[in-house]
Scaffold this motif. Structure first.
Motif, PDB file in Angstrom:
ATOM      1  N   ALA A  19       0.836  -1.210   0.000  1.00 47.80           N
ATOM      2  CA  ALA A  19       0.000   0.000   0.000  1.00 47.80           C
ATOM      3  C   ALA A  19       0.867   1.255   0.000  1.00 47.80           C
ATOM      4  O   ALA A  19       0.577   2.233  -0.705  1.00 47.80           O
ATOM      5  N   GLU A  20       1.935   1.241   0.784  1.00 46.18           N
ATOM      6  CA  GLU A  20       2.797   2.422   0.851  1.00 46.18           C
ATOM      7  C   GLU A  20       3.687   2.555  -0.381  1.00 46.18           C
ATOM      8  O   GLU A  20       3.983   3.680  -0.811  1.00 46.18           O
ATOM      9  N   LEU A  21       4.097   1.437  -0.966  1.00 44.59           N
ATOM     10  CA  LEU A  21       4.850   1.515  -2.217  1.00 44.59           C
ATOM     11  C   LEU A  21       3.986   2.109  -3.330  1.00 44.59           C
ATOM     12  O   LEU A  21       4.463   2.892  -4.150  1.00 44.59           O
ATOM     13  N   ALA A  22       2.717   1.733  -3.363  1.00 48.98           N
ATOM     14  CA  ALA A  22       1.832   2.241  -4.409  1.00 48.98           C
ATOM     15  C   ALA A  22       1.592   3.737  -4.270  1.00 48.98           C
ATOM     16  O   ALA A  22       1.489   4.457  -5.265  1.00 48.98           O
ATOM     17  N   SER A  23       1.525   4.228  -3.035  1.00 46.68           N
ATOM     18  CA  SER A  23       1.199   5.637  -2.803  1.00 46.68           C
ATOM     19  C   SER A  23       2.417   6.529  -2.573  1.00 46.68           C
ATOM     20  O   SER A  23       2.302   7.752  -2.594  1.00 46.68           O
ATOM     21  N   ASN A  24       3.586   5.914  -2.394  1.00 54.97           N
ATOM     22  CA  ASN A  24       4.796   6.705  -2.132  1.00 54.97           C
ATOM     23  C   ASN A  24       6.046   5.945  -2.595  1.00 54.97           C
ATOM     24  O   ASN A  24       6.963   5.710  -1.809  1.00 54.97           O
ATOM     25  N   PRO A  25       6.104   5.567  -3.873  1.00 49.12           N
ATOM     26  CA  PRO A  25       7.179   4.667  -4.318  1.00 49.12           C
ATOM     27  C   PRO A  25       8.575   5.260  -4.268  1.00 49.12           C
ATOM     28  O   PRO A  25       9.547   4.540  -4.071  1.00 49.12           O
ATOM     29  N   LEU A  26       8.680   6.584  -4.446  1.00 50.06           N
ATOM     30  CA  LEU A  26      10.000   7.219  -4.469  1.00 50.06           C
ATOM     31  C   LEU A  26      10.182   8.196  -3.306  1.00 50.06           C
ATOM     32  O   LEU A  26      11.030   9.077  -3.356  1.00 50.06           O
ATOM     33  N   ALA A  27       9.375   8.022  -2.268  1.00 51.92           N
ATOM     34  CA  ALA A  27       9.471   8.831  -1.044  1.00 51.92           C
ATOM     35  C   ALA A  27       9.216  10.310  -1.295  1.00 51.92           C
ATOM     36  O   ALA A  27       9.719  11.167  -0.571  1.00 51.92           O
ATOM     37  N   ASN A  28       8.398  10.629  -2.315  1.00 48.33           N
ATOM     38  CA  ASN A  28       8.097  12.037  -2.606  1.00 48.33           C
ATOM     39  C   ASN A  28       6.646  12.234  -3.031  1.00 48.33           C
ATOM     40  O   ASN A  28       6.321  13.183  -3.739  1.00 48.33           O
ATOM     41  N   ALA A  29       5.756  11.354  -2.587  1.00 45.63           N
ATOM     42  CA  ALA A  29       4.347  11.476  -2.961  1.00 45.63           C
ATOM     43  C   ALA A  29       3.486  11.691  -1.719  1.00 45.63           C
ATOM     44  O   ALA A  29       3.464  12.782  -1.166  1.00 45.63           O
ATOM     45  N   TRP A  30       2.793  10.669  -1.230  1.00 52.70           N
ATOM     46  CA  TRP A  30       1.856  10.834  -0.121  1.00 52.70           C
ATOM     47  C   TRP A  30       2.492  10.436   1.204  1.00 52.70           C
ATOM     48  O   TRP A  30       2.840   9.274   1.421  1.00 52.70           O
ATOM     49  N   TYR A  31       2.631  11.390   2.115  1.00 46.16           N
ATOM     50  CA  TYR A  31       3.103  11.100   3.466  1.00 46.16           C
ATOM     51  C   TYR A  31       2.834  12.299   4.370  1.00 46.16           C
ATOM     52  O   TYR A  31       2.588  13.406   3.906  1.00 46.16           O
ATOM     53  N   ALA A  32       2.872  12.049   5.658  1.00 51.85           N
ATOM     54  CA  ALA A  32       2.733  13.106   6.653  1.00 51.85           C
ATOM     55  C   ALA A  32       4.105  13.442   7.212  1.00 51.85           C
ATOM     56  O   ALA A  32       5.000  12.603   7.231  1.00 51.85           O
ATOM     57  N   GLY A  33       4.269  14.664   7.674  1.00 54.80           N
ATOM     58  CA  GLY A  33       5.556  15.100   8.197  1.00 54.80           C
ATOM     59  C   GLY A  33       6.303  15.934   7.189  1.00 54.80           C
ATOM     60  O   GLY A  33       6.004  15.927   5.992  1.00 54.80           O
ATOM     61  N   GLN A  34       7.310  16.647   7.664  1.00 54.83           N
ATOM     62  CA  GLN A  34       8.054  17.568   6.814  1.00 54.83           C
ATOM     63  C   GLN A  34       9.323  16.959   6.224  1.00 54.83           C
ATOM     64  O   GLN A  34       9.916  17.524   5.312  1.00 54.83           O
ATOM     65  N   ASP A  35       9.750  15.816   6.750  1.00 58.80           N
ATOM     66  CA  ASP A  35      11.035  15.246   6.353  1.00 58.80           C
ATOM     67  C   ASP A  35      10.819  13.986   5.526  1.00 58.80           C
ATOM     68  O   ASP A  35      10.333  12.977   6.036  1.00 58.80           O
TER      69      ASP A  35
END
Length: 343
Positions: free
Chosen positions: A261-277
């Motif tokens: 689920a997280e790979l699909a929504s944030n595969p390159l660590a620059n799509a969907w996430y909470a937080g500033q870092d």
């Protein structure tokens, strides 16, 4: 999605190295000996299922997996045929057509929440998730103790093998490295049951989204196969009966679901996430840690189902039952499982 072998600036490479060596993409199903911020804020309320008051999930303009997703599996170590079958059938269940006899609480219904996430063009994450090719590494080619970086070397061996290499598909391929119960991975059991990231061109030759999940049956079932095993510090709890008769593998299924689920929504660590870092993201499954049913939150898993055989589960697959953690629904701003969208 990034091209096959992009050039990564030095600053991004440094961030990437920091992230892969950090615990930012780590996952433990529950319970944790260290309460998170949500636990403390809500004082363990059993009614809490997520709230926009505590969560600031944002889209950071990166790609999500909108093309049909293919999951390529690397079986590292010693695996039995029934164990492989449990995991294969779970992945196949993600895109299973509706079954009139089991139309509620299905794995495909759970995936509909993941599908709600879009990229900057408005395209949704793909509905289609299918099994791709598989690679067996029965001889522990990189040893029985792996670091986070050596995991990428295992993937490189699989995609560059002289005989039947895994296909290289940066745009829609997910590479799932599964280690058997006699393999230790850096931070396994103490802090992590699985994690995801993307491979570095300097190691693998390509930027490929991947996840690692370990079988905890021998090393720490009470940590990573909960609730089918319970930790020593909770002797008052009785383990739940696993739906497929293998506590280690049934525990892996929820971690695999979490990471896909997280790979699909944030595969390159620059799509969907909470937080500033971006090197320490809180992603769509992290936000629902420990929630498996209605009423989940704090130290309570939520209402789960119990079969006639006494097995605990919350979702129906093609031919099996599974226990899978819920994911964050950004449309309504709380964690949801299959029933909310499984019509």
């Amino acid at each position: 999605m990034a091209p096959a072998a992009p050039l990564i600036p030095a600053t991004l490479l440094a961030l990437s190295l920091l992230a892969i060596l950090s615990l930012s993409t780590a996952y433990r199903p529950w319970p944790s000996t260290h309460p998170n911020a949500t636990d403390l804020a809500l004082a363990g309320s059993k009614k809490f299922e997520g709230s926009s008051d505590f969560v600031h999930l944002r889209y950071h303009m990166g790609p999500v997996l909108t093309n049909n997703i293919t999951v390529h599996i690397i079986w590292y170590g010693t695996w039995q045929k029934p164990q492989k079958k449990i995991i294969r059938e779970f992945i196949s269940s993600i895109s299973a057509p509706s079954d009139p006899t089991r139309r509620r609480s299905t794995v495909a219904g759970w995936w509909k929440t993941v599908q709600l996430y879009t990229d900057q063009t408005g395209s949704n994450i793909s509905r289609s998730v299918s099994l791709g090719q598989e690679k067996n590494d029965r001889f522990y080619s990189h040893g029985k103790s792996l670091t986070r970086l050596s995991i990428q070397s295992v993937i490189k061996s699989a995609v560059t093998a002289k005989s039947q290499p895994l296909p290289i598909n940066p745009k829609s391929g997910l590479y799932l490295l599964l280690t058997s119960d006699d393999v230790y991975v850096q931070d396994f059991c103490g802090q992590v049951c699985g994690f995801h990231y993307f491979t570095f061109p300097s190691i693998v030759g390509y930027t490929l989204p991947y996840a690692w999940v370990g079988n905890s049956a021998k090393l720490c079932p009470g940590v990573c196969a909960y609730p089918f095993a319970v930790p020593a510090y909770m002797p008052q709890l009785k383990p739940a009966k696993s739906p497929n008769g293998d506590a280690g593998v049934d525990g892996m299924v929820s971690v695999i679901a979490h990471e896909i689920a997280e790979l699909a929504s944030n595969p390159l660590a620059n799509a969907w996430y909470a937080g500033q870092d971006p090197s320490f993201p809180v992603e769509i499954a992290d936000l629902c840690e420990g929630i498996y049913g209605t009423g989940g939150g704090g130290s309570y898993t939520g209402q789960m189902l119990e079969g006639r055989d006494g097995a605990t589960y919350n979702m129906n697959g093609i031919r099996r039952r599974y226990l899978v953690q819920w994911v964050w629904n950004h449309v309504v701003n709380y964690c949801t499982g299959p029933n909310a969208l499984d019509q």
